[in-house]
Motif scaffolding. Structure first.
Motif, PDB file in Angstrom:
ATOM      1  N   ASP A 292      19.307   1.026 -25.561  1.00  0.00           N
ATOM      2  CA  ASP A 292      19.130  -0.306 -26.132  1.00  0.00           C
ATOM      3  C   ASP A 292      20.328  -0.635 -27.025  1.00  0.00           C
ATOM      4  O   ASP A 292      21.151   0.222 -27.356  1.00  0.00           O
ATOM      5  N   SER A 293      20.404  -1.870 -27.458  1.00  0.00           N
ATOM      6  CA  SER A 293      21.562  -2.340 -28.225  1.00  0.00           C
ATOM      7  C   SER A 293      21.686  -1.648 -29.585  1.00  0.00           C
ATOM      8  O   SER A 293      22.774  -1.604 -30.162  1.00  0.00           O
ATOM      9  N   ASP A 294      20.571  -1.101 -30.107  1.00  0.00           N
ATOM     10  CA  ASP A 294      20.629  -0.429 -31.404  1.00  0.00           C
ATOM     11  C   ASP A 294      20.995   1.047 -31.291  1.00  0.00           C
ATOM     12  O   ASP A 294      21.016   1.766 -32.295  1.00  0.00           O
ATOM     13  N   GLY A 295      21.280   1.523 -30.081  1.00  0.00           N
ATOM     14  CA  GLY A 295      21.666   2.912 -29.875  1.00  0.00           C
ATOM     15  C   GLY A 295      20.524   3.823 -29.483  1.00  0.00           C
ATOM     16  O   GLY A 295      20.751   4.968 -29.079  1.00  0.00           O
ATOM     17  N   GLY A 296      19.280   3.343 -29.612  1.00  0.00           N
ATOM     18  CA  GLY A 296      18.139   4.134 -29.170  1.00  0.00           C
ATOM     19  C   GLY A 296      18.014   4.113 -27.656  1.00  0.00           C
ATOM     20  O   GLY A 296      18.529   3.209 -26.979  1.00  0.00           O
ATOM     21  N   TYR A 297      17.338   5.113 -27.122  1.00  0.00           N
ATOM     22  CA  TYR A 297      17.123   5.219 -25.671  1.00  0.00           C
ATOM     23  C   TYR A 297      15.636   5.106 -25.375  1.00  0.00           C
ATOM     24  O   TYR A 297      14.803   5.737 -26.035  1.00  0.00           O
ATOM     25  N   TRP A 298      15.306   4.301 -24.358  1.00  0.00           N
ATOM     26  CA  TRP A 298      13.925   4.178 -23.942  1.00  0.00           C
ATOM     27  C   TRP A 298      13.463   5.487 -23.324  1.00  0.00           C
ATOM     28  O   TRP A 298      14.241   6.208 -22.704  1.00  0.00           O
ATOM     29  N   THR A 299      12.180   5.774 -23.467  1.00  0.00           N
ATOM     30  CA  THR A 299      11.650   7.037 -22.957  1.00  0.00           C
ATOM     31  C   THR A 299      11.849   7.159 -21.462  1.00  0.00           C
ATOM     32  O   THR A 299      12.260   8.217 -20.963  1.00  0.00           O
ATOM     33  N   GLY A 300      11.556   6.086 -20.711  1.00  0.00           N
ATOM     34  CA  GLY A 300      11.684   6.196 -19.261  1.00  0.00           C
ATOM     35  C   GLY A 300      11.679   4.858 -18.552  1.00  0.00           C
ATOM     36  O   GLY A 300      11.543   3.786 -19.165  1.00  0.00           O
ATOM     37  N   TYR A 301      11.787   4.954 -17.220  1.00  0.00           N
ATOM     38  CA  TYR A 301      11.896   3.773 -16.367  1.00  0.00           C
ATOM     39  C   TYR A 301      10.995   3.964 -15.153  1.00  0.00           C
ATOM     40  O   TYR A 301      11.078   4.986 -14.450  1.00  0.00           O
ATOM     41  N   GLN A 302      10.113   2.980 -14.906  1.00  0.00           N
ATOM     42  CA  GLN A 302       9.233   2.984 -13.742  1.00  0.00           C
ATOM     43  C   GLN A 302       9.925   2.198 -12.643  1.00  0.00           C
ATOM     44  O   GLN A 302      10.039   0.977 -12.707  1.00  0.00           O
ATOM     45  N   PHE A 303      10.439   2.924 -11.633  1.00  0.00           N
ATOM     46  CA  PHE A 303      11.369   2.262 -10.707  1.00  0.00           C
ATOM     47  C   PHE A 303      10.695   1.528  -9.559  1.00  0.00           C
ATOM     48  O   PHE A 303      11.365   0.788  -8.832  1.00  0.00           O
TER      49      PHE A 303
END
Length: 359
Positions: A292-303
């Motif tokens: 994300d723009s604040d440098g954090g990473y999302w846990t995951g992605y449901q593709f």
């Protein structure tokens, strides 16, 4: 930026600075690092985030995180599974891999800082935790996965949890040796656990459905040093197509269309541990599209549904894993190889290495 190809000696400090700042922004005044602002904390993920801070040179913040652990440690050496706003969220169980992980974090911080006072200060907390965990080893070598609210063991074991405990036992033994403390009991427990993980799959998942659908059961034994050399590479090859989605990352479970960033980072380190450097660098390069723009990473992605999932989870432990994998690839700190090598050589590992050399 959707790709980040790293190489030895070039740590992307400027790029990952916002990720470090994200962890710091979530850390509370008492040192606790919740999953995200307003969320719960658990001892394992709290430590994972703290290791990220150590890599970034945020030593005071990392030490504050370890002090929070020491302050929350129960008299028997354990921690409750989850905390929120300074209190235990629920008190039904305490998980052994959560309890043991303080040893990994403390040794990791010491490798980077060479601060002997830090090691001495936290050794009592490490000792209490590891002594408890070792007391929960089954006669057949596995470590029971948890104890209930009354301290009674829940008598089954998990491959991933036991692999994590094995690495923590290694770190605890190294801490004890560094401080001139006796670690014979821990060494015996380590050897028994490593042997059971390598040779006795029947000791795990006895009372519930097998967890082999989880990717961590596949690669965590490599991270812990149970498999080395060709044996580790063969293990990776066996289920690579089951778990890895090209240009996205590693699935959490084989039967769900969900790639997770932290598991992908840990797989990156497992690949480095078994000599699959090119695969490690490529896998890691896919993960920054989930930042994300604040440098954090999302846990995951449901593709399948093309959505970030869970949508509210931008977790500090995922950010910590990002930093650990970057360090492992670039060898930025003195702790870079902690999850890539083992300083303890058991009979099983000696046999694996000999077989690799003969091949």
């Amino acid at each position: 930026m959707e790709g980040l190809l790293l190489t030895k000696g070039i740590f992307p400090e400027q790029y990952l600075r916002k990720t470090v700042d994200y962890i710091l922004s979530v850390q509370t005044e008492d040192g606790c690092i919740p999953w995200f602002t307003g969320g719960k904390a658990d001892p394992w993920d709290h430590t994972e985030a703290a290791m990220g801070l150590s890599i970034a040179g945020e030593y005071a913040a990392a030490e504050k995180a370890y002090q929070w652990l020491a302050d929350k440690q129960l008299p028997d050496g354990s921690w409750w599974a989850n905390y929120k706003d300074g209190d235990a969220l629920y008190t039904e169980k305490r998980e052994t891999n959560f309890i043991a992980y303080i040893a990994t974090g403390v040794w990791h911080h010491y490798l980077i800082t060479e601060d002997r006072h830090f090691l001495v200060h936290f050794f009592p907390a490490v000792k209490k935790a590891i002594d408890l965990v070792v007391s929960l080893q089954a006669p057949t070598g596995e470590i029971y996965w948890a104890i209930d609210e009354f301290g009674r063991p829940l008598q089954d074991a998990l491959v991933t949890a036991c692999a994590s405990v094995l690495k923590s036992l290694e770190c605890a033994i190294l801490i004890a040796r560094e401080l001139g403390q006796d670690a014979n009991n821990w060494s015996q427990a380590y050897e028994k656990l490593e042997n059971t993980l390598h040779h006795h799959p029947e000791c795990f998942d006895r009372t519930w459905e097998s967890k082999e659908r989880y990717s961590m059961d596949w690669f965590y034994p490599i991270l812990a040093g149970v498999y080395r050399g060709q044996a580790a590479r063969d293990r990776i090859k066996e289920r690579w197509d089951t778990f890895v989605e090209k240009d996205m990352g590693c699935r959490c479970v084989s039967d769900q269309p969900w790639v997770t960033v932290a598991e992908s980072c840990e797989l990156t380190m497992a690949l480095l541990a078994c000599g699959e450097h090119a695969k490690a660098v490529t896998l890691y390069s896919w993960l920054h599209q989930w930042r994300d723009s604040d440098g954090g990473y999302w846990t995951g992605y449901q593709f399948v549904e093309d959505v970030i999932w869970p949508e509210e989870e931008k977790t500090t432990w995922t950010a910590g894993a990002i930093l650990l994998a970057a360090d492992a690839i670039t060898e930025h700190t003195a702790a870079a190889k902690l999850f890539l090598e083992s300083s303890l050589t058991t009979i099983s590992n000696t046999d694996q290495l000999a077989a690799t050399e003969e091949a």
